[in-house]
Structures are given as C-alpha cells and as structure tokens.
Design an enzyme around this catalytic site. Sequence first.
Site, PDB file in Angstrom:
ATOM      1  N   GLU A  21       0.860  -1.187   0.000  1.00  0.00           N
ATOM      2  CA  GLU A  21       0.000   0.000   0.000  1.00  0.00           C
ATOM      3  C   GLU A  21       0.893   1.233   0.000  1.00  0.00           C
ATOM      4  O   GLU A  21       1.818   1.335   0.811  1.00  0.00           O
ATOM      5  CB  GLU A  21      -0.915   0.026   1.241  1.00  0.00           C
ATOM      6  CG  GLU A  21      -1.765   1.298   1.270  1.00  0.00           C
ATOM      7  CD  GLU A  21      -2.796   1.334   2.396  1.00  0.00           C
ATOM      8  OE1 GLU A  21      -2.832   0.407   3.232  1.00  0.00           O
ATOM      9  OE2 GLU A  21      -3.563   2.328   2.431  1.00  0.00           O
TER      10      GLU A  21
ATOM     11  N   ASN B 156      -4.623   5.153  -2.189  1.00  0.00           N
ATOM     12  CA  ASN B 156      -5.836   5.620  -1.506  1.00  0.00           C
ATOM     13  C   ASN B 156      -6.439   6.787  -2.266  1.00  0.00           C
ATOM     14  O   ASN B 156      -5.724   7.697  -2.657  1.00  0.00           O
ATOM     15  CB  ASN B 156      -5.480   6.090  -0.094  1.00  0.00           C
ATOM     16  CG  ASN B 156      -5.029   4.925   0.770  1.00  0.00           C
ATOM     17  OD1 ASN B 156      -5.843   4.177   1.290  1.00  0.00           O
ATOM     18  ND2 ASN B 156      -3.717   4.756   0.889  1.00  0.00           N
TER      19      ASN B 156
ATOM     20  N   GLU C  85      -7.929   1.937  -3.283  1.00  0.00           N
ATOM     21  CA  GLU C  85      -8.609   1.763  -1.991  1.00  0.00           C
ATOM     22  C   GLU C  85      -9.503   2.968  -1.734  1.00  0.00           C
ATOM     23  O   GLU C  85      -9.046   4.104  -1.793  1.00  0.00           O
ATOM     24  CB  GLU C  85      -7.579   1.644  -0.851  1.00  0.00           C
ATOM     25  CG  GLU C  85      -6.727   0.399  -0.942  1.00  0.00           C
ATOM     26  CD  GLU C  85      -5.867   0.150   0.317  1.00  0.00           C
ATOM     27  OE1 GLU C  85      -6.016   0.880   1.315  1.00  0.00           O
ATOM     28  OE2 GLU C  85      -5.051  -0.785   0.270  1.00  0.00           O
TER      29      GLU C  85
ATOM     30  N   ASP D  40     -11.832   0.184   2.014  1.00  0.00           N
ATOM     31  CA  ASP D  40     -10.872   0.478   3.086  1.00  0.00           C
ATOM     32  C   ASP D  40     -11.617   0.714   4.409  1.00  0.00           C
ATOM     33  O   ASP D  40     -12.786   1.089   4.398  1.00  0.00           O
ATOM     34  CB  ASP D  40     -10.098   1.742   2.690  1.00  0.00           C
ATOM     35  CG  ASP D  40      -8.733   1.826   3.348  1.00  0.00           C
ATOM     36  OD1 ASP D  40      -8.408   0.956   4.162  1.00  0.00           O
ATOM     37  OD2 ASP D  40      -8.001   2.774   3.019  1.00  0.00           O
TER      38      ASP D  40
ATOM     39  N   GLU E 180      -6.077  -5.171   8.571  1.00  0.00           N
ATOM     40  CA  GLU E 180      -5.134  -4.065   8.792  1.00  0.00           C
ATOM     41  C   GLU E 180      -4.747  -4.024  10.268  1.00  0.00           C
ATOM     42  O   GLU E 180      -5.506  -4.494  11.107  1.00  0.00           O
ATOM     43  CB  GLU E 180      -5.813  -2.727   8.502  1.00  0.00           C
ATOM     44  CG  GLU E 180      -6.340  -2.554   7.120  1.00  0.00           C
ATOM     45  CD  GLU E 180      -6.789  -1.110   6.914  1.00  0.00           C
ATOM     46  OE1 GLU E 180      -6.184  -0.457   6.078  1.00  0.00           O
ATOM     47  OE2 GLU E 180      -7.727  -0.648   7.584  1.00  0.00           O
TER      48      GLU E 180
END
Length: 408
Positions: free
Chosen positions: A180, A238, A270, A300, A357
């Site tokens: 990520e 993101n 995401e 997310d 996560e």
Amino acid sequence: MASNSNVPPFQAMILEDHDFQRKIGAHVLKTCGAAEVLEAANGSDAIALLDARQNPLDIMVCDLNMPGMDGLEFLRHIGLRQNSVSVILASGMEASILRAAEMMARSYGVRIIGAVEKPLSEGKLMPLVLRHFSQHLVSPRKQVAAMPVAEIKNGIARGEFEPFFQPKVDMHTCKLAGVEALMRWRHPKAGMIQPGAFIPVMEANGMINDVTFVLVEKSLQAARDWRDQGYPITVAINLSVDSLRDTTLPDRLMRMVTAAGLAPDSLTVEVTETVAMTDLGHSLETLARLRMKGFGLSIDDYGTGFSSMQQLTRVPFSELKIDQVFVTGSSKQDILQALLTASVSMTKRLKLKSVAEGVETEQDWQSVSRVGCDVAQGYFIGRPMPRDELIGWYRDWMGAHNNVAASE
Ligand code: C2E
Ligand code: CA
Ligand code: CA
C-alpha cells in the site's frame, strides 16, 4: 465465548413479536457476547421487564410493528424513563418509516445505535452490535496538529510528497500480496510528516488531486522498477472523494499505468465505504469503470462507516480491508474476534479477498489467521518504508518465513 475476555459481558433484550425472529435476535446477541438476553413479544412486557431490573440493560433490539404497545410507544416510554439502554431498531417497513422512528426516539432522548431491515440475520445485526461495543473499547485515532494550507502548497510546489510502501502478505504462504502506498511529506525543516497532518487539510481545501497523481506516478515507477528486478508487486493507492467524483479518473489511471509499462491489475484503488457512498451516482460510475478496466478495487477501513452490506454489494469491489480497530488486540477481546469472524465470513460469501489491517503482534496474526483472513498488513509484518528498502525487507521476511512458503 472464551472466558478470558477483558470485555465485560453485556446485558441485552430483544423485543419482537415474531417468535422465530426473536430467537434469531437472541442468538445473535449471545454470539456477540451477551451474558443475558431478555425476550419480550410486546412493549408492555418489555417495560415490565425493564422496571423489574436493578441494573440497566446495555443494548436492545426493538421491533416497531407489534400488537399491543408498539415499538414507537415503547421508545417514548423508555425516553421518558431516561433509560440508558442503547437501541437497534428493526422493521420490515420502508426506510423512511425507520428514519422517522429513529428521529422520534432521539428526540425523546433514546440512544439509537442504528436500524436494520427485517428479516433479522447475523450479517445485519452483528456488525451494529459489535461496532457499538468496540467503539467503547478502542480508543479513537490520535489527532495530530494540522499543517497550514500555505505551507502545504509550498511543499507541493517543491515536490516534497512521496509514497512510502507498506507490505501486505498472504497469510498462507507468507509471500508478498502487494504493497500500500502511503503518502509522506519529507519536510526540509520538520522532517518526515505523517498524512494525518496534511491529508484532511488538502481534502478540505480542494488540493488533494494535486498530489494524488504525483503519488500514483511515483508508485507506478516503483512498481516498474521492482518488476524489472524480478518482483512483480501490486501497488494500492488511496483515493479521496474528490478524485472519485471525476468520471475520467479510470482513463487517466489507465494512461498512467500503460505509460509505466504495466497492466491495470498491478494497481489497486482503496476507497473507504464512506467515500464510495458519497455522491453515489458519480462514484458508482467511476468505480464500475475502474473494475471494468481491470484495476483492483478495495473497501478500506471496513466496519467504521455506516453503510449496510446491501449498499456495499452495489459496488464491484474485489477486496475488503477490515479496519485496524477490529484487528489490533483482537486476540484478547471476544467482541473483536466475533466481528472479525462475521466480516471474514461475509467477504467469503461475497467472494472478496479479506485483508486485516493493523496486525501489530504475533497474537494479532494468530487471531486473524484463525478466522480465515486471506491477507495481513501491519507493524508485525512491516512498517511503511521508502521504496528502496522494500526488496531488502522482503528478502529478510522470506528468509525468516521460508519454511512456510516452501511447505505450500
Ligand atoms: P489507511 O489507508 O487506513 O492506511 C493505514 C494506516 O495505518 C497508515 O497510516 C499505516 O501507517 C497505519 N498502520 C499500518 N499498520 C499499522 C499497525 O500495525 N498499527 C497501527 N497502529 N497503524 C498501522 P498513515 O500512513 O498515517 O495513513 C493514514 C491515513 O491517511 C490512511 O489510512 C489514508 O486514509 C490516508 N492516506 C495516506 N496516504 C494517502 C493518499 O495518498 N491519498 C489519500 N487520499 N489518503 C491517504
Ligand atoms: Ca488504505
Ligand atoms: Ca485502512
């Protein structure tokens, strides 16, 4: 439920005239960790049960349409009694009636957690119950001081924003499942600044898109370099609501991926459930187009928003990331374990990949592995790191977990 939980067992009630639905509600509440579930089939019985108790209940599920005293009248009574129970409304009636009931109850001072459409099921009820308790158990995210807009503008002009990369690993093979990209600001005086200090300011001032594409560009360049070294690694970025509103985003990303000599499946986008559900028309168009073009699409921070599963199934996601508040420390909290179980089984039903996560410790790893999560991300595996450190980290990681990978 295991007895070593540090979650105090809670007291619950289900008020529902339909026998089968009442049993389902009671069962779900027990599965979530209720020590006791009172059952009532109409408002008057429920009031009598409440009045007979010394200690208040923690949570209840309340049907609206019942013979005798209905749910609305019952809510008025508990409002007037200043009862502190938190209520989940349940109804088979249209959403506008649920909303009106919710507003009425709040105006009487009743604490409403949320509303579910009947028929009751574990999938609908459990997330609301567990979220309610986890919000009391887990401290809110740390607030950091915001950077001034003018300074951020200078930073953008000076090209000081760059991605750090955090590994996501396959829980069965321990191999890298992707990284990520997380934005960092290499400030000449203040040093490395975390996104909490500038992303909300950028979003509020319409500046986020100025840096998003710089970040995508740098991330794709890193992915290209890793591939050239023999490591084809998927990068996740993101996106904020502003980026998603732009229906030309998929074409723009496609051009960028192609220019980097990569395929769209090497990029995952995401978005939080809240972002996906804002400005639904535009975001659905953009999200559907992203999937059609072959990009990965990830929900997310799952569990922190308020969208229902039904709403989320409208979006063609390929992956669901369970928020860290449900992961970190979950081995010690039955409620978090139960929510993890519910989330992972739901992702399996929807044929999505599940990512946990905030895996910070070996215990967190065990706990998400036990419920069958596919991928893990967190400090236990690796912190976000500069691009040039990733391959070295991966060699060390595989060196330490070689036996796992070899046995697959
Ligand atoms: P996120 O997308 O949920 O990213 C995960 C955050 O959790 C990251 O914080 C990461 O460093 C942190 N984290 C990872 N593993 C652990 C762990 O084991 N324990 C704990 N306590 N934290 C862990 P970070 O880098 O500070 O980013 C915060 C948020 O800022 C991100 O949350 C994301 O919403 C936003 N963000 C970051 N980069 C971008 C970007 O390029 N664009 C946009 N729109 N938002 C970004
Ligand atoms: Ca993210
Ligand atoms: Ca997240």
